[in-house]
Scaffold this motif. Structure first.
Motif, PDB file in Angstrom:
ATOM      1  N   UNK A  51     -21.705   0.416 -13.439  1.00  0.00           N
ATOM      2  CA  UNK A  51     -20.483   0.118 -14.187  1.00  0.00           C
ATOM      3  C   UNK A  51     -20.681  -1.101 -15.092  1.00  0.00           C
ATOM      4  N   UNK A  52     -21.306  -2.148 -14.564  1.00  0.00           N
ATOM      5  CA  UNK A  52     -21.551  -3.347 -15.363  1.00  0.00           C
ATOM      6  C   UNK A  52     -22.653  -3.123 -16.384  1.00  0.00           C
ATOM      7  N   UNK A  53     -23.665  -2.363 -16.017  1.00  0.00           N
ATOM      8  CA  UNK A  53     -24.777  -2.134 -16.930  1.00  0.00           C
ATOM      9  C   UNK A  53     -24.395  -1.245 -18.099  1.00  0.00           C
ATOM     10  N   UNK A  54     -23.416  -0.357 -17.899  1.00  0.00           N
ATOM     11  CA  UNK A  54     -23.042   0.597 -18.952  1.00  0.00           C
ATOM     12  C   UNK A  54     -22.123  -0.004 -20.004  1.00  0.00           C
ATOM     13  N   UNK A  55     -21.552  -1.168 -19.747  1.00  0.00           N
ATOM     14  CA  UNK A  55     -20.627  -1.775 -20.710  1.00  0.00           C
ATOM     15  C   UNK A  55     -20.829  -3.286 -20.741  1.00  0.00           C
ATOM     16  N   UNK A  56     -22.077  -3.687 -20.870  1.00  0.00           N
ATOM     17  CA  UNK A  56     -22.393  -5.115 -20.784  1.00  0.00           C
ATOM     18  C   UNK A  56     -21.721  -5.908 -21.895  1.00  0.00           C
ATOM     19  N   UNK A  57     -21.814  -5.440 -23.134  1.00  0.00           N
ATOM     20  CA  UNK A  57     -21.238  -6.185 -24.249  1.00  0.00           C
ATOM     21  C   UNK A  57     -19.722  -6.263 -24.149  1.00  0.00           C
ATOM     22  N   UNK A  58     -19.079  -5.140 -23.853  1.00  0.00           N
ATOM     23  CA  UNK A  58     -17.622  -5.146 -23.726  1.00  0.00           C
ATOM     24  C   UNK A  58     -17.161  -6.033 -22.586  1.00  0.00           C
ATOM     25  N   UNK A  59     -17.891  -6.014 -21.479  1.00  0.00           N
ATOM     26  CA  UNK A  59     -17.542  -6.866 -20.344  1.00  0.00           C
ATOM     27  C   UNK A  59     -17.649  -8.335 -20.725  1.00  0.00           C
ATOM     28  N   UNK A  60     -18.717  -8.692 -21.416  1.00  0.00           N
ATOM     29  CA  UNK A  60     -18.902 -10.087 -21.815  1.00  0.00           C
ATOM     30  C   UNK A  60     -17.812 -10.532 -22.779  1.00  0.00           C
ATOM     31  N   UNK A  61     -17.497  -9.690 -23.751  1.00  0.00           N
ATOM     32  CA  UNK A  61     -16.433 -10.039 -24.698  1.00  0.00           C
ATOM     33  C   UNK A  61     -15.089 -10.169 -23.985  1.00  0.00           C
ATOM     34  N   UNK A  62     -14.813  -9.231 -23.076  1.00  0.00           N
ATOM     35  CA  UNK A  62     -13.564  -9.301 -22.326  1.00  0.00           C
ATOM     36  C   UNK A  62     -13.470 -10.571 -21.511  1.00  0.00           C
ATOM     37  N   UNK A  63     -14.589 -10.988 -20.921  1.00  0.00           N
ATOM     38  CA  UNK A  63     -14.589 -12.217 -20.127  1.00  0.00           C
ATOM     39  C   UNK A  63     -14.353 -13.448 -21.000  1.00  0.00           C
ATOM     40  N   UNK A  64     -14.910 -13.449 -22.197  1.00  0.00           N
ATOM     41  CA  UNK A  64     -14.661 -14.570 -23.114  1.00  0.00           C
ATOM     42  C   UNK A  64     -13.178 -14.659 -23.455  1.00  0.00           C
ATOM     43  N   UNK A  65     -12.583 -13.513 -23.773  1.00  0.00           N
ATOM     44  CA  UNK A  65     -11.150 -13.490 -24.097  1.00  0.00           C
ATOM     45  C   UNK A  65     -10.327 -13.978 -22.915  1.00  0.00           C
ATOM     46  N   UNK A  66     -10.659 -13.502 -21.715  1.00  0.00           N
ATOM     47  CA  UNK A  66      -9.908 -13.919 -20.533  1.00  0.00           C
ATOM     48  C   UNK A  66     -10.068 -15.408 -20.263  1.00  0.00           C
ATOM     49  N   UNK A  67     -11.281 -15.939 -20.408  1.00  0.00           N
ATOM     50  CA  UNK A  67     -11.500 -17.360 -20.164  1.00  0.00           C
ATOM     51  C   UNK A  67     -10.655 -18.210 -21.094  1.00  0.00           C
ATOM     52  N   UNK A  68     -10.563 -17.796 -22.348  1.00  0.00           N
ATOM     53  CA  UNK A  68      -9.775 -18.566 -23.323  1.00  0.00           C
ATOM     54  C   UNK A  68      -8.285 -18.454 -23.026  1.00  0.00           C
ATOM     55  N   UNK A  69      -7.813 -17.241 -22.863  1.00  0.00           N
ATOM     56  CA  UNK A  69      -6.364 -17.047 -22.785  1.00  0.00           C
ATOM     57  C   UNK A  69      -5.794 -17.311 -21.402  1.00  0.00           C
ATOM     58  N   UNK A  70      -6.591 -17.270 -20.355  1.00  0.00           N
ATOM     59  CA  UNK A  70      -6.076 -17.637 -19.042  1.00  0.00           C
ATOM     60  C   UNK A  70      -5.662 -19.108 -19.000  1.00  0.00           C
ATOM     61  N   UNK A  71      -6.294 -19.937 -19.832  1.00  0.00           N
ATOM     62  CA  UNK A  71      -5.877 -21.341 -19.892  1.00  0.00           C
ATOM     63  C   UNK A  71      -4.480 -21.474 -20.486  1.00  0.00           C
TER      64      UNK A  71
END
Length: 243
Positions: A51-71
């Motif tokens: 699951x993580x290997x098949x969508x590595x770029x999308x997962x990373x981008x999603x995590x960046x968005x979450x890190x910013x907006x969770x603050x």
């Protein structure tokens, strides 16, 4: 001394970060990271690793968005805490307690995307069991960390009920008490891997999460009129963080 208009603008700008958080979370979790619907707790280590290997770029981008907006939960909650300070007397214990809960909640929020980002950093190098353990940790950090948020809602309710100035209507207090109760099912994800109480189930994820998002929207709407400061003396007698 800042003008009432500038205080109103600042408070309402921060208030808008709440709805912005909800919107960004939807974008990050669905089209980017593909974490909704959540991967079932019963999936094998190999399935989670794939699951993580098949969508590595999308997962990373999603995590960046979450890190910013969770603050943004902290910036949005700052408006509530400021209103609570106006409600309290000379010893603002509710305000301090709420501030601590928001700080703890924001930390738990950011732990989840941080952990998912680590899992997506070297998906081919980590053992599948490690990737699944990181995924488990991320879901627990974002869902099982419900107590600071529930206590925050309860503190808001107490502040509303004890406020003699009527800054917020009493229904806001009752609504926050109900929201605190709606978050309790998150505790059940520790006991179920399947069914409605698992972290991908109706009561383990969807209903409490939806109620939390609705709560942020309702509180933003309820607080909007209270953030219109008409007098520059509004905070003169009760500074935000002084006894």
């Amino acid at each position: 001394m800042t003008s009432p208009q500038s205080r109103t603008f600042t408070a309402r700008l921060l208030l808008c970060t709440g709805p912005a958080l909800i919107f960004a979370l939807i974008v990050a979790l669905i089209p980017l990271a593909h974490l909704i619907p959540p991967p079932a707790p019963t999936k094998s280590p190999e399935e989670i690793a794939d699951f993580f290997a098949s969508n590595t770029t999308g997962m990373r981008l999603g995590c960046v968005v979450m890190m910013v907006f969770f603050t943004f939960f902290a910036t949005w909650s700052a408006v509530i805490i400021a209103m609570m300070r106006r409600m309290e007397g000379p010893v603002p214990v509710l305000t301090y307690a709420a501030l601590a809960c928001v700080g703890a909640g924001t930390v738990f929020f950011t732990i989840a995307p941080l952990t998912w980002a680590v899992a997506a950093f070297r998906p081919g190098d980590y053992a599948p069991e490690t990737v699944r353990a990181l995924n488990d940790w991320a879901w627990f950090s974002i869902l099982f960390s419900w107590p600071p948020f529930a206590i925050f809602c309860t503190l808001i309710a107490v502040a509303v009920f004890t406020d003699r100035n009527g800054l917020l209507p009493r229904w806001v207090g009752y609504y926050n008490l109900w929201e605190a109760i709606f978050l309790v099912p998150f505790a059940l994800i520790a006991f179920f891997k399947t069914g409605p109480f698992a972290w991908n189930g109706l009561f383990g994820f969807y209903l409490p999460t939806a109620s939390f998002c609705v709560w942020m929207a309702v509180m933003s709407w309820a607080l909007w009129p209270a953030t219109k400061f008409r007098s520059p003396e509004t905070f003169k007698e009760r500074p935000l963080l002084s006894v």
